[in-house]
Design an enzyme around this catalytic site. Structure first.
Site, PDB file in Angstrom:
ATOM      1  N   GLY A  64       0.779  -1.228   0.149  1.00  0.00           N
ATOM      2  CA  GLY A  64      -0.099   0.129   0.101  1.00  0.00           C
ATOM      3  C   GLY A  64       0.623   1.231   0.040  1.00  0.00           C
TER       4      GLY A  64
ATOM      5  N   GLU B 102       4.283  -6.453   1.367  1.00  0.00           N
ATOM      6  CA  GLU B 102       3.842  -6.934   0.163  1.00  0.00           C
ATOM      7  C   GLU B 102       3.680  -5.616  -0.643  1.00  0.00           C
ATOM      8  OE1 GLU B 102       0.105  -8.679   0.975  1.00  0.00           O
ATOM      9  OE2 GLU B 102       1.034 -10.443   1.797  1.00  0.00           O
ATOM     10  N   PRO B 103       4.684  -4.807  -0.891  1.00  0.00           N
ATOM     11  CA  PRO B 103       4.678  -3.676  -1.601  1.00  0.00           C
ATOM     12  C   PRO B 103       4.530  -4.129  -3.302  1.00  0.00           C
ATOM     13  CG  PRO B 103       6.936  -3.887  -1.146  1.00  0.00           C
ATOM     14  CD  PRO B 103       6.257  -5.140  -0.310  1.00  0.00           C
ATOM     15  N   GLY B 104       3.725  -3.340  -3.947  1.00  0.00           N
ATOM     16  CA  GLY B 104       3.753  -3.342  -5.413  1.00  0.00           C
ATOM     17  C   GLY B 104       4.066  -2.442  -5.961  1.00  0.00           C
TER      18      GLY B 104
ATOM     19  N   ARG C  46      -6.267   3.406 -15.259  1.00  0.00           N
ATOM     20  CA  ARG C  46      -6.177   4.193 -14.069  1.00  0.00           C
ATOM     21  C   ARG C  46      -7.017   5.655 -13.822  1.00  0.00           C
ATOM     22  NH1 ARG C  46      -2.590   5.443 -10.978  1.00  0.00           N
ATOM     23  NH2 ARG C  46      -3.667   4.632  -9.169  1.00  0.00           N
TER      24      ARG C  46
ATOM     25  N   TYR D 150     -10.048   5.395 -11.501  1.00  0.00           N
ATOM     26  CA  TYR D 150      -9.898   5.770 -10.045  1.00  0.00           C
ATOM     27  C   TYR D 150      -9.747   7.389 -10.095  1.00  0.00           C
ATOM     28  CZ  TYR D 150      -8.097   1.012  -9.816  1.00  0.00           C
ATOM     29  OH  TYR D 150      -8.010  -0.057  -9.726  1.00  0.00           O
TER      30      TYR D 150
ATOM     31  N   CYS E 298     -14.284   5.112 -27.722  1.00  0.00           N
ATOM     32  CA  CYS E 298     -15.595   5.854 -27.747  1.00  0.00           C
ATOM     33  C   CYS E 298     -16.335   5.843 -26.294  1.00  0.00           C
ATOM     34  CB  CYS E 298     -16.468   5.059 -28.768  1.00  0.00           C
ATOM     35  SG  CYS E 298     -15.620   5.052 -30.296  1.00  0.00           S
ATOM     36  N   GLU E 299     -15.650   6.326 -25.496  1.00  0.00           N
ATOM     37  CA  GLU E 299     -16.141   6.581 -24.132  1.00  0.00           C
ATOM     38  C   GLU E 299     -15.662   7.967 -23.574  1.00  0.00           C
ATOM     39  OE1 GLU E 299     -16.533   3.682 -21.113  1.00  0.00           O
ATOM     40  OE2 GLU E 299     -16.275   2.026 -22.550  1.00  0.00           O
TER      41      GLU E 299
HETATM   42  N1  LLP Z   1      -1.177  -6.975  -0.623  1.00  0.00           N
HETATM   43  C1  LLP Z   1      -2.331  -7.229  -0.968  1.00  0.00           C
HETATM   44  C2  LLP Z   1      -3.146  -8.177  -0.316  1.00  0.00           C
HETATM   45  C3  LLP Z   1      -3.033  -6.350  -1.924  1.00  0.00           C
HETATM   46  O1  LLP Z   1      -4.561  -6.557  -2.087  1.00  0.00           O
HETATM   47  C4  LLP Z   1      -2.231  -5.516  -2.596  1.00  0.00           C
HETATM   48  C5  LLP Z   1      -3.109  -4.718  -3.641  1.00  0.00           C
HETATM   49  C6  LLP Z   1      -1.078  -5.444  -2.154  1.00  0.00           C
HETATM   50  C7  LLP Z   1      -0.431  -6.335  -1.305  1.00  0.00           C
HETATM   51  C8  LLP Z   1      -0.149  -4.436  -3.217  1.00  0.00           C
HETATM   52  O2  LLP Z   1      -0.534  -2.994  -2.754  1.00  0.00           O
HETATM   53  P1  LLP Z   1       0.305  -1.684  -3.245  1.00  0.00           P
HETATM   54  O3  LLP Z   1       1.779  -1.855  -2.501  1.00  0.00           O
HETATM   55  O4  LLP Z   1       0.669  -2.086  -4.891  1.00  0.00           O
HETATM   56  O5  LLP Z   1      -0.534  -0.661  -3.142  1.00  0.00           O
HETATM   57  N2  LLP Z   1      -5.374  -1.281  -9.272  1.00  0.00           N
HETATM   58  C9  LLP Z   1      -5.366  -0.128  -8.155  1.00  0.00           C
HETATM   59  C10 LLP Z   1      -4.487  -0.810  -6.916  1.00  0.00           C
HETATM   60  C11 LLP Z   1      -5.306  -1.925  -6.609  1.00  0.00           C
HETATM   61  C12 LLP Z   1      -4.582  -2.654  -5.304  1.00  0.00           C
HETATM   62  C13 LLP Z   1      -4.861  -4.047  -4.914  1.00  0.00           C
HETATM   63  N3  LLP Z   1      -4.159  -4.806  -3.908  1.00  0.00           N
HETATM   64  C14 LLP Z   1      -4.825   0.856  -8.647  1.00  0.00           C
HETATM   65  O6  LLP Z   1      -4.123   1.057 -10.006  1.00  0.00           O
HETATM   66  O7  LLP Z   1      -4.582   1.951  -8.113  1.00  0.00           O
END
Ligand code: LLP
Length: 443
Positions: free
Chosen positions: A261, A295-297, A332, A336, A364-365
Site C-alpha cells: 500500500g 507486500e509492496p507493489g 487508472r 480511479y 468511444c467513451e
Molecule cells: N497485498 C495485498 C493483499 C493487496 O491486495 C495489494 C493490492 C498489495 C499487497 C499491493 O498493494 P500496493 O503496494 O501495490 O499498493 N489497481 C489499483 C490498485 C489495487 C491494489 C490491490 N491490492 C490502482 O491502480 O490504483
C-alpha cells in the site's frame, strides 16, 4: 473522488518540476526525454506507439532503498505480483532478494516460471478456489493468507488429504480507513476483505486444532496508494494488540504479514517514505519477536514504468489533445480518477507555451480521458508524450477493448533497451474465436 493528498484544483507542476522530482528522468537538449539513460524517442521510433517502457535500474534502486529502510528489522519483502507481472520484472525482484505475493493460480505459476522459489511465495486473496489451494499445497509455498472460516476449512481438508501441512496466517480486517480512493480501500469493516477483528483470535485457536494446517501468524492489508503514516500506525497497533491478546491465550503467533500500500508521488511530490513506513514497523513490532513480511507493489514498480503515446490530432483549438494510447491500455484515470503526469518527449515541445487541454484517447467513451484541464506545453499532431508512473497497475490492467491490440513493452537497462513483449497482432485478437458454421457440432 480524487486520489488523496492532492486537491483537485492544485496547479499542475511544470514539466521541469515533474522531471526534477524523478531521478530516472532527464531532458536532454538534443535527444529529448531520457529514461535511465535511453532516449525515449528512439524506442518509440523502433516499436511505434503506444508502447510501455520499464526501467530495470529504477526497479533495482527502489527495491534496494526499501530493503535499506527495513534494515535491522526481521522483515522480508514479498513483491505484489499484481502490480506488474511481466516475467522479466519478477526476475529482477527475485534477483534482488524479494519473494512474491500472489493472488491467483496464474500469478503463482508466473512467479514460479520467473524462478521464484515456492518457499518465497505467499498467497493472498478473498476467493481462492479449491484448485488454487491444491496447487499452493502441491508447490509447497511459504504461506496461505486465510480470509474466511470457509477457506480455512477447505484448505485443511485439501492439505490433510494430500498428507501435507500448510502454514497459514489469518488476514484480519482491522477496520481502519486508509484514507485512499474508495475503490482501493480494503481495511474497513464494510470491505469484503479479511476476518472481522473480533473473530480472529477464536478462529486462530480453532485453526490450531485442524489437520493439515499450521497457523503461524496474522496478516493485514488496508489499501493502496497510502501517503500518510497514520492509517498504518492505527492498523498495525490493532494487529500488535491482537497478537499480544492471542499470546496471552497461549497461542503461538510469530509472523505478521503487514501487506502493501505504500504510495508514490504522481505529481512532483515524493510520495510516501519507506523510512517512515519502516519506522512504524519498528515502533509497533520491534520488541515483539515477530517475523514481518511486507507486500509492496506500486512503490517498487510504479515510477519504473511509463507509457509512450503519440498525439493523433488536436481539436477545438487545443482544448482536446487526442493521443493513440487509450483507457484500454492504462485504465487508472478512467477507473480511479487517477492523476498521471504527462510530459512531452521532444525538447522543443517541452519548451512550448503552456495551454490547458484534456488529454484523451480514441476509445468511444468520455471516460477515456488521461487528464482533464491539464496545463501542459502545447503539443500538436505527431508529438510524442510520456504518461508517467505507469509501471504499476498499467499493462496488467489492459484490455483489448475497441479491438485494440496489447501495446508492446520495452525494457531499459544500463543505458540500453530491448523489447520484452511485441505488439499483439490484429490476428492474435481473433485467433481463438470459432464462428459456428454448417460443420459445427452443437452440444
Ligand atoms: N497485498 C495485498 C493483499 C493487496 O491486495 C495489494 C493490492 C498489495 C499487497 C499491493 O498493494 P500496493 O503496494 O501495490 O499498493 N489497481 C489499483 C490498485 C489495487 C491494489 C490491490 N491490492 C490502482 O491502480 O490504483
Amino acid at each position: 473522488m480524487a486520489e488523496p493528498a492532492y486537491l483537485p484544483d492544485d496547479p499542475d507542476p511544470s514539466v521541469q518540476d515533474l522531471i526534477a522530482a524523478r531521478p530516472h528522468l532527464r531532458m536532454d537538449a538534443q535527444a529529448g526525454l531520457m529514461f535511465d539513460g535511453v532516449p525515449l524517442a528512439r524506442i518509440a521510433q523502433a516499436l511505434g506507439t503506444p508502447v510501455w517502457v520499464y526501467s530495470v535500474d529504477t526497479m533495482r534502486a527502489r527495491l534496494a532503498a526499501l530493503k535499506t529502510a527495513l534494515g535491522g528489522l526481521n522483515a522480508d519483502v514479498h513483491y505484489a505480483v499484481k502490480a506488474n507481472d511481466h516475467l522479466a520484472v519478477l526476475k529482477i525482484f527475485a534477483e534482488g532478494g524479494a519473494g512474491a505475493d500472489v493472488v491467483s493460480e496464474g500469478e503463482l505459476r508466473r512467479a514460479r516460471q520467473a524462478g521464484i522459489a515456492a518457499a518465497d511465495i505467499v498467497f493472498s486473496g478473498v476467493g481462492k478456489t479449491a484448485a488454487e489451494l491444491r496447487l499452493a499445497v502441491a508447490e509447497g509455498i511459504a504461506q496461505v493468507n486465510i480470509e474466511s472460516p470457509a477457506e480455512l476449512a477447505t484448505l485443511s481438508a485439501i492439505a490433510s488429504a494430500m498428507g501435507k501441512t500448510m502454514q497459514v496466517v489469518l488476514r484480519i480486517n482491522p477496520d481502519v480507513d486508509a484514507g485512499t480512493h474508495a475503490k482501493i480501500t480494503t481495511g474497513r469493516a464494510d470491505n469484503k476483505f479479511g476476518i472481522p477483528y473480533a473473530d480472529a483470535a477464536d478462529l486462530y485457536a480453532h485453526a490450531t486444532t485442524l489437520p493439515g494446517i499450521l497457523p503461524v501468524g496474522i496478516a493485514l492489508h488496508i489499501g493502496s496508494q497510502i501517503l500518510t503514516l497514520a492509517p498504518y500506525r492505527a492498523a498495525y497497533r490493532r494487529a500488535a494488540d491482537l497478537v499480544r491478546g492471542m499470546r496471552e491465550r497461549g497461542l503461538m503467533v510469530d509472523r505478521v504479514d503487514c501487506g502493501g500500500g505504500i504510495g508514490i508521488g504522481y505529481r512532483d511530490d515524493a510520495g510516501a517514505s519507506p523510512d517512515g513506513f519502516a519506522g512504524v514497523l519498528r515502533t509497533t513490532f520491534g520488541q515483539m519477536g515477530v517475523r514481518l513480511l511486507i507486500e509492496p507493489g506500486r512503490w517498487l514498480v510504479g515510477p519504473a514504468g511509463l507509457l509512450l503515446a503519440s498525439v493523433v490530432l488536436t481539436k477545438a483549438n487545443g482544448r482536446f489533445v487526442v493521443v493513440d494510447a487509450a483507457m484500454n491500455d492504462l485504465i487508472r484515470p478512467a477507473m480511479y480518477d487517477a492523476y498521471h503526469a504527462i510530459v512531452p518527449v521532444s525538447p522543443v515541445d517541452a519548451l512550448a507555451s503552456v495551454r490547458t487541454s484534456d488529454i484523451v484517447g480514441p476509445v468511444c467513451e468520455t471516460g477515456d480521458t488521461f487528464a482533464r484541464a491539464r496545463a501542459l506545453p502545447a503539443v500538436e499532431a505527431g508529438a510524442l508524450v510520456a504518461i508517467l508512473d505507469a509501471g504499476a497497475y498499467g499493462a496488467v490492467m489492459s484490455s483489448t477493448y475497441n479491438a485494440r491490440p496489447a501495446a508492446p513493452i520495452a525494457m531499459v537497462d544500463g543505458g540500453r533497451w530491448t523489447e520484452i513483449r511485441p505488439r499483439q497482432s490484429h490476428k492474435d485478437l481473433w485467433a481463438n474465436e470459432h464462428v459456428p458454421d454448417a460443420t459445427t457440432v452443437w452440444n
